[in-house]
Design a protein around this motif. Sequence first.
Motif, PDB file in Angstrom:
ATOM      1  N   THR A 196     101.145 -15.008  33.342  1.00 17.72           N
ATOM      2  CA  THR A 196     100.289 -13.820  33.206  1.00 17.72           C
ATOM      3  C   THR A 196     101.077 -12.515  33.136  1.00 17.72           C
ATOM      4  O   THR A 196     100.515 -11.484  32.798  1.00 17.72           O
ATOM      5  N   HIS A 197     102.358 -12.549  33.496  1.00 14.32           N
ATOM      6  CA  HIS A 197     103.203 -11.347  33.482  1.00 14.32           C
ATOM      7  C   HIS A 197     102.609 -10.231  34.352  1.00 14.32           C
ATOM      8  O   HIS A 197     102.570  -9.078  33.954  1.00 14.32           O
ATOM      9  N   THR A 198     102.133 -10.611  35.525  1.00 16.24           N
ATOM     10  CA  THR A 198     101.586  -9.619  36.460  1.00 16.24           C
ATOM     11  C   THR A 198     102.445  -9.556  37.720  1.00 16.24           C
ATOM     12  O   THR A 198     103.271  -8.663  37.859  1.00 16.24           O
ATOM     13  N   ASN A 199     102.254 -10.512  38.633  1.00 18.45           N
ATOM     14  CA  ASN A 199     102.993 -10.471  39.901  1.00 18.45           C
ATOM     15  C   ASN A 199     103.653 -11.815  40.217  1.00 18.45           C
ATOM     16  O   ASN A 199     103.816 -12.184  41.379  1.00 18.45           O
ATOM     17  N   GLU A 200     104.059 -12.545  39.179  1.00 15.53           N
ATOM     18  CA  GLU A 200     104.653 -13.870  39.395  1.00 15.53           C
ATOM     19  C   GLU A 200     105.896 -13.817  40.280  1.00 15.53           C
ATOM     20  O   GLU A 200     106.179 -14.756  41.014  1.00 15.53           O
ATOM     21  N   GLY A 201     106.653 -12.719  40.189  1.00 17.71           N
ATOM     22  CA  GLY A 201     107.849 -12.601  41.010  1.00 17.71           C
ATOM     23  C   GLY A 201     107.527 -12.582  42.490  1.00 17.71           C
ATOM     24  O   GLY A 201     108.219 -13.204  43.300  1.00 17.71           O
ATOM     25  N   VAL A 202     106.473 -11.874  42.854  1.00 15.41           N
ATOM     26  CA  VAL A 202     106.050 -11.825  44.254  1.00 15.41           C
ATOM     27  C   VAL A 202     105.538 -13.191  44.698  1.00 15.41           C
ATOM     28  O   VAL A 202     105.846 -13.662  45.797  1.00 15.41           O
ATOM     29  N   VAL A 203     104.761 -13.859  43.831  1.00 15.66           N
ATOM     30  CA  VAL A 203     104.244 -15.193  44.158  1.00 15.66           C
ATOM     31  C   VAL A 203     105.392 -16.174  44.365  1.00 15.66           C
ATOM     32  O   VAL A 203     105.414 -16.938  45.339  1.00 15.66           O
ATOM     33  N   ALA A 204     106.369 -16.152  43.445  1.00 12.97           N
ATOM     34  CA  ALA A 204     107.523 -17.050  43.575  1.00 12.97           C
ATOM     35  C   ALA A 204     108.337 -16.694  44.815  1.00 12.97           C
ATOM     36  O   ALA A 204     108.821 -17.580  45.534  1.00 12.97           O
ATOM     37  N   GLY A 205     108.489 -15.402  45.077  1.00 15.46           N
ATOM     38  CA  GLY A 205     109.235 -14.971  46.248  1.00 15.46           C
ATOM     39  C   GLY A 205     108.601 -15.446  47.540  1.00 15.46           C
ATOM     40  O   GLY A 205     109.282 -15.934  48.450  1.00 15.46           O
ATOM     41  N   ARG A 206     107.290 -15.339  47.625  1.00 13.26           N
ATOM     42  CA  ARG A 206     106.585 -15.814  48.813  1.00 13.26           C
ATOM     43  C   ARG A 206     106.806 -17.310  49.011  1.00 13.26           C
ATOM     44  O   ARG A 206     107.035 -17.781  50.139  1.00 13.26           O
TER      45      ARG A 206
END
Length: 224
Positions: free
Chosen positions: A58-68
């Motif tokens: 989705t190119h939204t907040n995947e980095g935060v999701v993966a980081g969590r």
Amino acid sequence: MRVAVAEDSGIFRQALVTLLTTAGIEVTVSAGSGEELLALVAEDPPDVAIVDLHMPPTHTNEGVVAGRALLARHPGIGVLVLSAYNETPQAMELFRDQPRRVGYLLKDHVTDVESLCGALERVRRGEVVIDPDVVSRLVEARHRERELSRLSVREREVLELMAEGHSNAGIGKRLHLSARTVEDHVRAIFTKLKITSSGGPPGPQDSNKRVLAVLTWLRAAETR
């Protein structure tokens, strides 16, 4: 130091890997998505993972999701989120869940290898790293919130309608207020936000004051 990299742009990812390798850092994983990163580090987690904020699908907040997910599955790992833009609300979600071993930097600031390596080392040690531009924005947002806190509930309603582009007459109609009452609220908003009202008939200066008041509202809303 062992670092995993997850970045959607192949060109930027390769440049980042080259930068890290030149600095003597071992890059264990180079992934194009958060899911790929999680799969590749499952058996051999690195010291720190660098993840782009925006990645597929989705190119939204995947980095935060993966980081969590990394922080939950691999205690002791550090996560450094990168973003091309100052998107404070999304990035702050990571800090709320894990106030240690996390960082957030703007991509414009990772070309300095010394600063990048310093940030990675601090995250590995358990510290929190936040880009100076992000800190400035948070401080400004807190200041704007203090300004808006001076307004009454009704004045905030009037200012919100101003931000939506309604005239005084339109605001009065929507809030069931007389023209004089709306004018009084607008004047109070100018005063409390320290935007001096001329007290005379409407003119270009009054339009400029409305714009300044609306900007204060919008800028504070951006960081909520």
